[in-house]
Scaffold this active site. Structure first.
Site, PDB file in Angstrom:
ATOM      1  CG  ASN A 212      -4.171  11.420  -7.186  1.00  0.00           C
ATOM      2  OD1 ASN A 212      -3.929  11.851  -8.296  1.00  0.00           O
ATOM      3  ND2 ASN A 212      -4.471  12.202  -6.157  1.00  0.00           N
TER       4      ASN A 212
ATOM      5  CG  MET B 143       6.045  10.471   4.628  1.00  0.00           C
ATOM      6  SD  MET B 143       6.635   8.926   5.328  1.00  0.00           S
ATOM      7  CE  MET B 143       8.241   8.800   4.554  1.00  0.00           C
TER       8      MET B 143
ATOM      9  NE  ARG C  37      -5.089   7.748   2.895  1.00  0.00           N
ATOM     10  CZ  ARG C  37      -5.480   7.473   4.139  1.00  0.00           C
ATOM     11  NH1 ARG C  37      -4.919   8.087   5.148  1.00  0.00           N
ATOM     12  NH2 ARG C  37      -6.423   6.580   4.359  1.00  0.00           N
TER      13      ARG C  37
ATOM     14  CG  ASP D 128       4.248   6.477   7.754  1.00  0.00           C
ATOM     15  OD1 ASP D 128       4.812   5.813   8.647  1.00  0.00           O
ATOM     16  OD2 ASP D 128       3.252   7.197   7.967  1.00  0.00           O
TER      17      ASP D 128
ATOM     18  CD  GLU E 243      -1.855   1.609   6.095  1.00  0.00           C
ATOM     19  OE1 GLU E 243      -2.535   2.557   6.512  1.00  0.00           O
ATOM     20  OE2 GLU E 243      -0.641   1.698   5.887  1.00  0.00           O
TER      21      GLU E 243
ATOM     22  CG  HIS F 112      -0.752   5.116   8.337  1.00  0.00           C
ATOM     23  ND1 HIS F 112      -1.692   4.712   7.424  1.00  0.00           N
ATOM     24  CD2 HIS F 112      -0.881   6.463   8.406  1.00  0.00           C
ATOM     25  CE1 HIS F 112      -2.368   5.766   6.977  1.00  0.00           C
ATOM     26  NE2 HIS F 112      -1.884   6.829   7.559  1.00  0.00           N
TER      27      HIS F 112
END
Length: 331
Positions: free
Chosen positions: A213, A234, A236, A260, A265, A297
């Site tokens: 993915n 929301m 990964r 998100d 990050e 997140h």
């Protein structure tokens, strides 16, 4: 009496963890630091470890943990892409997660963000702040019930998200490598990801971060979107090629995005950077883009979820210590 070391502990988790330790007769030690090679010595003398890793755990740490007699690492989240699962297994270390801590929290936040994008609330608030109370097409919204929503990944979170969107009257289509026949009264499964994306006004991602993915939503995929489509991630960060997303927004390949989770990050989440410099130019471009609603997140972040994550991670640690395995093992 077993002893457990918790890493990456936030202030709000302390009382929950202390109550759990008292109920289970466990000696518990906590630190706000994440586990690194620099503080690895703190593991000495403990039977188990509960973690809240965000960035990648160094490969060289696994044999060191094995030498210390550590048999498990309990991640306090659903995602485990920060671990080398095979290397952990080679060193006799069981990795566990908390697969379901509050899917409702993430699903509700997903729909909340969708509605903010659809009704252009960010733009409305900006105009109100500058005392511009006029009505213009730039702040004119749409009706969710007239839209088609593509739910990509129909596990626990995706299922609830689909039901919520369906409740607004939207048509819901879905894509999953393993379709759930029990959901056919809620959504219509599509044969391919592209088939789902092409017809969607809202695209909601709920896939795991596996190598298959990685950057599933790249520039080529965005070319399949409706020009007024909205992307919601929301799940990964690695599912979306952030640079390609920003290019697609700038070129009008889609209208907006609610993000998100950001693929790079780890240095920033969950930390206060209000008095620090952000050096990641791509991250700055993302959070400052006028067509993006960015959140740190935080989709999961409710009272219920925090409690379930703390207790779920500690329960898995104790289960491995008591039985040598765990129901939430991922490797």
């Amino acid at each position: 009496m077993y002893s457990i070391k918790m890493f990456g502990v936030r202030e709000e988790e302390i009382t929950i963890a202390q109550n759990w330790a008292a109920e289970n007769n466990i000696k518990l030690s906590m630190t706000k630091e994440i586990l690194t090679m620099d503080n690895l010595a703190e593991v000495n003398g403990f039977d188990g470890i509960s973690l809240s890793q965000v960035g990648r755990l160094p490969d060289e740490i696994y044999p060191k943990l094995a030498q210390m007699g550590i048999k498990q690492l309990a991640q306090r989240s659903a995602g485990v892409d920060m671990y080398n699962l095979e290397l952990a297994k080679e060193n006799g270390i069981i990795i566990t997660n908390v697969p379901s801590y509050s899917p409702e929290s993430i699903a509700e936040f997903t729909v909340t963000t969708a509605l903010e994008l659809i009704r252009r609330t960010e733009k409305i608030r900006q105009r109100v702040a500058s005392h511009d109370f006029s009505w213009e097409p730039i702040i004119r919204g749409r009706v969710l019930g007239n839209m088609t929503v593509a739910v990509i990944g129909t596990g626990r979170i995706g299922q609830i998200t689909a039901k919520l969107f369906k409740g607004f009257g939207a048509k819901v289509v879905g894509y999953d490598l393993y379709p759930n026949k029990e959901l056919t009264d809620i959504l219509e499964y599509q044969d391919t990801l592209v088939d789902a994306v092409k017809q969607a006004d809202v695209i909601s991602l709920h896939m795991p971060a596996v190598k298959e993915n990685y950057h599933a939503f790249d520039y080529a995929m965005f070319k399949n979107c409706k020009k007024d489509a909205l992307l919601l991630n929301m799940a990964r960060g690695s599912l979306v090629d952030t640079k390609a997303l920003l290019q697609a927004l700038d070129e009008g390949l889609l209208q907006g995005a609610g993000i998100d989770t950001y693929e790079y990050e780890a240095p920033y989440m969950p930390k206060d950077f209000s008095s620090k410099e952000i050096t990641d130019e791509l991250f700055l471009a993302l959070i400052n883009h006028p067509q993006v609603i960015y959140t740190p997140h935080i989709a999961y972040y409710t009272d219920e979820a925090v409690k379930n994550l703390v207790e779920g991670g500690l329960d898995a640690t104790l289960e491995v210590l008591n039985t040598g395995d765990a129901k939430t093992r991922v490797n």
